[in-house]
Design a protein around this motif. Structure first.
Motif, PDB file in Angstrom:
ATOM      1  N   THR A 130       0.836  -1.205   0.000  1.00 53.32           N
ATOM      2  CA  THR A 130       0.000   0.000   0.000  1.00 53.32           C
ATOM      3  C   THR A 130       0.870   1.253   0.000  1.00 53.32           C
ATOM      4  N   ALA A 131       1.973   1.201   0.746  1.00 50.63           N
ATOM      5  CA  ALA A 131       2.897   2.343   0.773  1.00 50.63           C
ATOM      6  C   ALA A 131       3.478   2.595  -0.612  1.00 50.63           C
ATOM      7  N   GLN A 132       3.828   1.530  -1.321  1.00 49.80           N
ATOM      8  CA  GLN A 132       4.323   1.670  -2.690  1.00 49.80           C
ATOM      9  C   GLN A 132       3.275   2.330  -3.579  1.00 49.80           C
ATOM     10  N   LEU A 133       2.044   1.860  -3.438  1.00 49.00           N
ATOM     11  CA  LEU A 133       0.944   2.372  -4.249  1.00 49.00           C
ATOM     12  C   LEU A 133       0.711   3.854  -3.991  1.00 49.00           C
ATOM     13  N   VAL A 134       0.674   4.228  -2.707  1.00 46.22           N
ATOM     14  CA  VAL A 134       0.378   5.608  -2.330  1.00 46.22           C
ATOM     15  C   VAL A 134       1.509   6.543  -2.740  1.00 46.22           C
ATOM     16  N   THR A 135       2.763   6.157  -2.479  1.00 40.67           N
ATOM     17  CA  THR A 135       3.883   7.037  -2.801  1.00 40.67           C
ATOM     18  C   THR A 135       4.051   7.200  -4.313  1.00 40.67           C
ATOM     19  N   ALA A 136       3.763   6.141  -5.072  1.00 44.03           N
ATOM     20  CA  ALA A 136       3.833   6.257  -6.532  1.00 44.03           C
ATOM     21  C   ALA A 136       2.770   7.223  -7.042  1.00 44.03           C
ATOM     22  N   SER A 137       1.572   7.139  -6.486  1.00 47.52           N
ATOM     23  CA  SER A 137       0.497   8.043  -6.897  1.00 47.52           C
ATOM     24  C   SER A 137       0.781   9.474  -6.461  1.00 47.52           C
ATOM     25  N   LEU A 138       1.413   9.625  -5.288  1.00 47.38           N
ATOM     26  CA  LEU A 138       1.774  10.962  -4.820  1.00 47.38           C
ATOM     27  C   LEU A 138       2.820  11.587  -5.747  1.00 47.38           C
ATOM     28  N   ALA A 139       3.783  10.779  -6.172  1.00 45.64           N
ATOM     29  CA  ALA A 139       4.772  11.266  -7.128  1.00 45.64           C
ATOM     30  C   ALA A 139       4.098  11.662  -8.433  1.00 45.64           C
ATOM     31  N   CYS A 140       3.118  10.878  -8.816  1.00 47.61           N
ATOM     32  CA  CYS A 140       2.356  11.161 -10.028  1.00 47.61           C
ATOM     33  C   CYS A 140       1.615  12.494  -9.919  1.00 47.61           C
ATOM     34  N   ALA A 141       1.154  12.824  -8.723  1.00 49.19           N
ATOM     35  CA  ALA A 141       0.356  14.037  -8.528  1.00 49.19           C
ATOM     36  C   ALA A 141       1.143  15.299  -8.836  1.00 49.19           C
ATOM     37  N   ASN A 142       2.454  15.255  -8.709  1.00 50.29           N
ATOM     38  CA  ASN A 142       3.264  16.428  -8.980  1.00 50.29           C
ATOM     39  C   ASN A 142       3.090  16.926 -10.413  1.00 50.29           C
ATOM     40  N   SER A 143       2.720  16.023 -11.316  1.00 51.70           N
ATOM     41  CA  SER A 143       2.621  16.372 -12.726  1.00 51.70           C
ATOM     42  C   SER A 143       1.403  17.234 -13.062  1.00 51.70           C
ATOM     43  N   PHE A 144       0.430  17.307 -12.172  1.00 53.91           N
ATOM     44  CA  PHE A 144      -0.720  18.160 -12.470  1.00 53.91           C
ATOM     45  C   PHE A 144      -0.796  19.382 -11.552  1.00 53.91           C
ATOM     46  N   LEU A 145       0.035  19.425 -10.519  1.00 53.63           N
ATOM     47  CA  LEU A 145      -0.060  20.510  -9.544  1.00 53.63           C
ATOM     48  C   LEU A 145       0.549  21.820 -10.033  1.00 53.63           C
ATOM     49  N   ASN A 146       1.622  21.761 -10.814  1.00 53.76           N
ATOM     50  CA  ASN A 146       2.330  22.982 -11.204  1.00 53.76           C
ATOM     51  C   ASN A 146       1.449  24.039 -11.869  1.00 53.76           C
ATOM     52  N   PRO A 147       0.621  23.690 -12.865  1.00 55.31           N
ATOM     53  CA  PRO A 147      -0.227  24.723 -13.483  1.00 55.31           C
ATOM     54  C   PRO A 147      -1.168  25.390 -12.495  1.00 55.31           C
ATOM     55  N   PHE A 148      -1.655  24.626 -11.512  1.00 54.12           N
ATOM     56  CA  PHE A 148      -2.573  25.195 -10.537  1.00 54.12           C
ATOM     57  C   PHE A 148      -1.843  26.096  -9.550  1.00 54.12           C
ATOM     58  N   LEU A 149      -0.558  25.823  -9.326  1.00 55.01           N
ATOM     59  CA  LEU A 149       0.233  26.729  -8.493  1.00 55.01           C
ATOM     60  C   LEU A 149       0.376  28.079  -9.175  1.00 55.01           C
ATOM     61  N   TYR A 150       0.549  28.079 -10.502  1.00 54.04           N
ATOM     62  CA  TYR A 150       0.614  29.341 -11.236  1.00 54.04           C
ATOM     63  C   TYR A 150      -0.673  30.140 -11.022  1.00 54.04           C
ATOM     64  N   ALA A 151      -1.813  29.464 -11.141  1.00 53.42           N
ATOM     65  CA  ALA A 151      -3.103  30.143 -11.035  1.00 53.42           C
ATOM     66  C   ALA A 151      -3.343  30.683  -9.631  1.00 53.42           C
ATOM     67  N   PHE A 152      -3.046  29.862  -8.620  1.00 57.11           N
ATOM     68  CA  PHE A 152      -3.310  30.284  -7.252  1.00 57.11           C
ATOM     69  C   PHE A 152      -2.370  31.398  -6.794  1.00 57.11           C
ATOM     70  N   MET A 153      -1.230  31.539  -7.482  1.00 58.54           N
ATOM     71  CA  MET A 153      -0.294  32.589  -7.104  1.00 58.54           C
ATOM     72  C   MET A 153      -0.662  33.937  -7.718  1.00 58.54           C
ATOM     73  N   ALA A 154      -1.611  33.964  -8.641  1.00 55.13           N
ATOM     74  CA  ALA A 154      -2.014  35.229  -9.243  1.00 55.13           C
ATOM     75  C   ALA A 154      -2.609  36.146  -8.167  1.00 55.13           C
ATOM     76  N   LYS A 155      -2.310  37.413  -8.238  1.00 58.28           N
ATOM     77  CA  LYS A 155      -2.737  38.363  -7.211  1.00 58.28           C
ATOM     78  C   LYS A 155      -4.245  38.406  -7.039  1.00 58.28           C
ATOM     79  N   ASP A 156      -4.944  38.322  -8.154  1.00 59.69           N
ATOM     80  CA  ASP A 156      -6.380  38.570  -8.113  1.00 59.69           C
ATOM     81  C   ASP A 156      -7.199  37.310  -7.863  1.00 59.69           C
ATOM     82  N   PHE A 157      -6.570  36.214  -7.463  1.00 61.70           N
ATOM     83  CA  PHE A 157      -7.323  34.966  -7.344  1.00 61.70           C
ATOM     84  C   PHE A 157      -8.479  35.072  -6.359  1.00 61.70           C
ATOM     85  N   LYS A 158      -8.225  35.692  -5.217  1.00 58.27           N
ATOM     86  CA  LYS A 158      -9.253  35.771  -4.189  1.00 58.27           C
ATOM     87  C   LYS A 158     -10.213  36.936  -4.400  1.00 58.27           C
ATOM     88  N   LYS A 159      -9.887  37.859  -5.270  1.00 60.30           N
ATOM     89  CA  LYS A 159     -10.703  39.057  -5.427  1.00 60.30           C
ATOM     90  C   LYS A 159     -11.561  39.038  -6.687  1.00 60.30           C
TER      91      LYS A 159
END
Length: 348
Positions: free
Chosen positions: A281-310
């Motif tokens: 299970t640890a292998q399964l979870v850590t592999a999927s967590l590593a996989c998650a890095n591939s979709f997070l970067n674009p959303f970090l760009y969006a959330f860092m925009a100044k006007d996101f909350k406004k």
């Protein structure tokens, strides 16, 4: 020569711990012998991970595709857009291969042949190396820009950045060949299995290479660059020009959070001859967590925009705004550093 059939944490999303000892068994399953059912995805944990990977696939294709379109076709070419375009391409290619893994996990049988078995492993390792290498390059680039602003202003060009990116991909490809080389397919009853076929100490060599070049050296390099940046920024009182460093800090922190558990599990696996259900299970979870890095970067760009909350701008506008703002902030930081250094030289 003694062969070891192994599909361990370094198996690149292979969730079947296939072992030669299981050849005479009618079923491979998780239990006291540390084996995994070919019908493993009947279990709740596997179903959750499949759903998670489907989400990663959809968000990764959409998010990274948007970044590729914006940085590659919509924004003015610059050194910074070259870095982020390369990072998005790496993540997009990996996400595009996720359906193979999802299908394998659901069916418990690899139906895509030996070439795709090796290629799937190659792509995941390529994604890991290229992602961390581009983050290292961005960190070094930031450090040089602040430490040597005049030189950076004259020497930082899109052409040179493109050459660096090509070299980065070449080195990443070379480092990704060994894990793919040891991937094999075999038939177990009515099921085909994609697994790692290491000989003697080859497994340790692969894990050592991945940890050293894909984690330890990059971590030390990034840490050194950030230490230099912090001292320089404090000395020049540039605390207000921190936008690009916030984005980079998030990207780098996210990478290490996603990949560190995978690296740890890979190292711990070297001393294990049998795997418990908890370890699988640890292998399964850590592999999927590593996989998650591939979709997070674009959303970090969006959330860092100044006007996101406004304001309720479109998702694509947020990505473009964040990257463009990062580029302009980096330029302002260089100008301020250059001005401070010039005044200091004049005073002297």
């Amino acid at each position: 020569m003694e062969n070891t059939m192994n599909s361990t944490s370094d198996n690149d999303y292979n969730y079947d711990n296939y072992d030669q000892e299981n050849e005479n068994k009618s079923e491979i399953g998780p239990g006291e012998n540390g084996t995994v059912h070919l019908e493993y995805c009947r279990e709740a944990a596997c179903i959750i991970m499949v759903i998670f990977n489907v989400i990663i696939f959809l968000l990764g294709i959409i998010g990274n595709g948007a970044v590729i379109w914006i940085t590659g076709f919509k924004m003015k070419k610059s050194v910074n857009t070259t870095w982020y375009l390369s990072l998005a391409l790496s993540d997009f290619i990996f996400c595009a291969t996720l359906p193979l893994t999802i299908d394998y996990t659901l069916k418990g049988s690899w139906i895509f042949g030996l070439f795709m078995c090796k290629f799937n492993s190659f792509v995941m390792t390529l994604n890991m190396y290229s992602s961390i290498f581009i983050l290292v390059i961005i960190s070094v680039d930031r450090c040089i820009t602040v430490k040597f602003p005049v030189w950076a202003q004259n020497q930082r060009t899109v052409q040179k950045a493109s050459v660096v990116v090509l070299l980065l991909w070449f080195v990443s490809s070379l480092l990704s060949i060994p894990p793919a080389k040891f991937r094999e397919t075999t038939n177990h009853g009515s099921k085909d299995i994609c697994y790692n076929n290491y000989e003697k100490n080859q497994h340790k060599t692969v894990v050592f290479m991945r940890f050293t070049f894909g984690f330890l050296i990059p971590f030390l390099t990034i840490f050194t660059c950030y230490s230099i940046l912090i001292r320089k920024l404090r000395a020049n009182q540039m605390s207000k020009s921190t936008k690009p460093y916030k984005i980079m800090t998030l990207l780098i922190t996210t990478f290490f959070i996603c990949w560190l558990p995978f690296q740890v599990v890979s190292i711990l696996e070297l001393n294990r001859t049998k795997h418990s259900t908890a370890y699988n299970t640890a292998q399964l979870v850590t592999a999927s967590l590593a996989c998650a890095n591939s979709f997070l970067n674009p959303f970090l760009y969006a959330f860092m925009a100044k006007d996101f909350k406004k304001k309720c701008y479109s998702f694509l506008s947020k990505i473009e705004s964040a990257i463009d703002e990062e580029t302009r902030s980096a330029f302002r930081a260089t100008s301020i550093t250059n001005s401070v250094d010039n005044r200091h030289s004049t005073a002297v």
